[in-house]
Design an enzyme around this catalytic site. Structure first.
Site, short mmCIF file in Angstrom:
data_model
loop_
_atom_site.label_atom_id
_atom_site.label_comp_id
_atom_site.label_asym_id
_atom_site.label_seq_id
_atom_site.Cartn_x
_atom_site.Cartn_y
_atom_site.Cartn_z
N ARG A 19 -26.25 18.87 5.16
CA ARG A 19 -26.39 20.34 5.23
C ARG A 19 -25.40 21.00 4.27
O ARG A 19 -25.65 22.08 3.74
CB ARG A 19 -26.17 20.81 6.68
CG ARG A 19 -26.22 22.30 6.88
CD ARG A 19 -26.65 22.69 8.29
NE ARG A 19 -25.89 22.05 9.35
CZ ARG A 19 -24.67 22.44 9.77
NH1 ARG A 19 -24.08 23.48 9.24
NH2 ARG A 19 -24.07 21.80 10.76
N TYR A 29 -42.59 42.09 -2.33
CA TYR A 29 -43.41 41.20 -1.50
C TYR A 29 -43.39 41.65 -0.03
O TYR A 29 -42.34 42.03 0.49
CB TYR A 29 -42.86 39.78 -1.67
CG TYR A 29 -43.37 38.76 -0.70
CD1 TYR A 29 -44.73 38.47 -0.61
CD2 TYR A 29 -42.50 38.07 0.14
CE1 TYR A 29 -45.20 37.52 0.29
CE2 TYR A 29 -42.95 37.11 1.02
CZ TYR A 29 -44.30 36.85 1.10
OH TYR A 29 -44.76 35.91 1.98
N ASP A 53 -36.17 39.37 -7.51
CA ASP A 53 -37.08 38.29 -7.16
C ASP A 53 -37.94 38.02 -8.39
O ASP A 53 -38.77 38.83 -8.79
CB ASP A 53 -37.95 38.73 -5.96
CG ASP A 53 -38.87 37.62 -5.48
OD1 ASP A 53 -39.18 36.71 -6.28
OD2 ASP A 53 -39.31 37.69 -4.32
N LYS A 85 -43.82 28.31 -5.49
CA LYS A 85 -44.83 28.76 -6.46
C LYS A 85 -44.70 27.96 -7.76
O LYS A 85 -44.82 26.75 -7.73
CB LYS A 85 -44.68 30.27 -6.70
CG LYS A 85 -44.39 31.08 -5.44
CD LYS A 85 -45.49 31.02 -4.41
CE LYS A 85 -45.19 31.98 -3.26
NZ LYS A 85 -45.89 31.70 -2.03
N1 PLP Z 1 -41.27 36.27 -3.19
C1 PLP Z 1 -42.52 36.43 -3.63
C2 PLP Z 1 -42.77 37.30 -4.82
C3 PLP Z 1 -43.58 35.79 -2.98
O1 PLP Z 1 -44.83 35.98 -3.43
C4 PLP Z 1 -43.30 34.98 -1.85
C5 PLP Z 1 -44.37 34.30 -1.11
O2 PLP Z 1 -45.54 34.49 -1.36
C6 PLP Z 1 -41.97 34.84 -1.43
C7 PLP Z 1 -40.98 35.50 -2.13
C8 PLP Z 1 -41.62 34.02 -0.22
O3 PLP Z 1 -41.58 32.67 -0.54
P1 PLP Z 1 -41.82 31.50 0.51
O4 PLP Z 1 -43.24 31.57 0.94
O5 PLP Z 1 -41.45 30.26 -0.25
O6 PLP Z 1 -40.91 31.75 1.67
#
Ligand code: PLP
Length: 391
Positions: free
Chosen positions: A54, A107, A180, A205
């Site tokens: 961890r 998001y 992000d 992604k």
């Molecule tokens: N940020 C964006 C732009 C996303 O599209 C997503 C998920 O679709 C996330 C963060 C969250 O990621 P995770 O699904 O790996 O928790």
């Protein structure tokens, strides 16, 4: 490995070489270290630096060293999901009872975090602004603002904000800027170079890219910030990426530049096809000259990414039946894998936020999001053509 090679070279090699890991086997691929704990040299003295997975793991370290390089950071931390990366970063930076400013296009899961945890539990005033206009950001910042949070391009409407301009505003107000960068990827956009303080990605992604690992990344050049985030990650939440997932992302990253370039070629072809289709009302893709921020995209991005969204001249039922007719595109949430997907945000990826919030964010019943894969673009266009022929 010295910091002197190009992005594609580092994406293949950094962290993989045995000398980085002091590994004696000569492996050309980082081994997956599954041990949860390591023998100490003497009580309280780990010797080689590892104690408990961890707190640190050699496979995760290999990935983090590559991710730090590729994002232009001094420190990178790999998390169990993009959501964990965002939540840990935000909680490290926000003050209970304070104020944060966020791009209204962030998001939906991030909005949930902002509203249910920050606003409703920690009494933080969350203010959304249309950051496509930097003036709205300037106006929203207050003396008690502890964080500015943006995403560019946004999900699912592909809106952009000017990172350099927003970073200047944040620096002048002494407010940390978090970005992000999931949709763009570090191959296409480097927020830290443009002035951001911390960057996050869902590695689920494009960074992993093969739809078989959930993970997240936080990267920064600010050592005090990194220390606070990693303290929360290791001691408070325990939300680090597993060794097997770290291995998958290390593998996926090797082809990131190639994949992203193919995603983009196909996305451009799909967007141009859709623009000319009579049943399509609007196409959102920063690579189109008709995109309101095409010039900004050319300036701050090295490409336009692989996600296209479009609005049909159709009812909800008609929109859903177009999706059902598709054969190469798969109906699924998420994005960034090699396969082309289609998402109906109204009933899928944005369905967990209220209809009012969806509507105010510009998500209608006839909006379709298409993360375009790396298949033959002719097949993708033929597939869309046969599905749209029913309208
Ligand atoms: N940020 C964006 C732009 C996303 O599209 C997503 C998920 O679709 C996330 C963060 C969250 O990621 P995770 O699904 O790996 O928790």
């Amino acid at each position: 490995m010295p910091n002197q090679f190009g992005f594609a070279t580092e994406a293949v090699h950094r962290g993989e070489r045995s000398d980085d890991l002091e590994c004696v086997s000569g492996d050309v691929v980082s081994p997956i270290h599954l041990a949860t704990h390591h023998e100490m040299e003497s009580p309280g003295n780990p010797g080689h630096g590892y104690k408990y997975s961890r707190f640190g793991n050699p496979t995760r370290d290999a990935l983090e060293s590559r991710l730090a390089y590729l994002t232009g950071a001094s420190e990178a931390m790999a998390f169990s999901s993009g959501t964990a990366a965002i939540a840990t970063t935000v909680l490290a930076l926000c003050e209970p009872g304070g104020h944060i400013v966020a791009f209204d296009g962030v998001y939906g899961g991030t909005k949930l975090l902002f509203e249910e945890l920050l606003r409703d539990t920690l009494d933080i005033d969350v203010e959304y602004v249309d950051a496509t206009d930097v003036g709205t950001v300037v106006e929203a910042i207050r003396p008690d603002t502890s964080l500015l949070w943006v995403e560019t391009p946004t999900n699912p409407l592909l809106k952009l904000c000017d990172l350099r301009a927003v970073a200047t505003v944040a620096a002048e107000a002494d407010v940390p800027l978090g970005v992000d960068n999931t949709f763009a990827t570090p191959h296409v956009q480097q927020p830290l170079e443009l002035g951001a303080d911390v960057v996050v990605h869902s590695t689920t992604k494009y960074l992993n890219g093969h739809s078989d690992s959930t993970g997240g990344l936080v990267a920064t050049k600010r050592s005090a910030m990194a220390e606070r985030i990693s303290e929360l990650q290791e001691y408070t939440f325990g939300n680090a990426l597993s060794p097997f997932d770290a291995y998958l992302v290390l593998r996926g990253l090797k082809t990131l530049p190639l994949r992203v370039e193919q995603h983009e070629k196909n996305a451009q072809a799909v967007a141009e096809y859709l623009v000319d289709h009579p049943a399509v009302h609007t196409v959102n893709y920063p690579g189109l000259s008709s995109h309101p921020q095409h010039e900004l995209a050319m300036e701050q991005m090295n490409g336009f990414g692989g996600v296209v969204s479009f609005e049909l001249d159709a009812t909800e039922a008609e929109t859903r039946s177009v999706l059902e007719e598709l054969e190469v595109f798969t109906i699924a949430v998420s994005l960034g894998g090699v396969e082309s997907l289609v998402d109906h945000p109204w009933s899928m990826s944005a369905s967990f936020v209220s209809p009012e919030t969806r509507r105010s964010a510009g998500i209608s019943e006839s909006l379709v999001r298409a993360p375009v894969g790396i298949e033959n673009s002719d097949d993708l266009i033929r597939d869309l053509d046969q599905a749209l022929a029913n309208l």
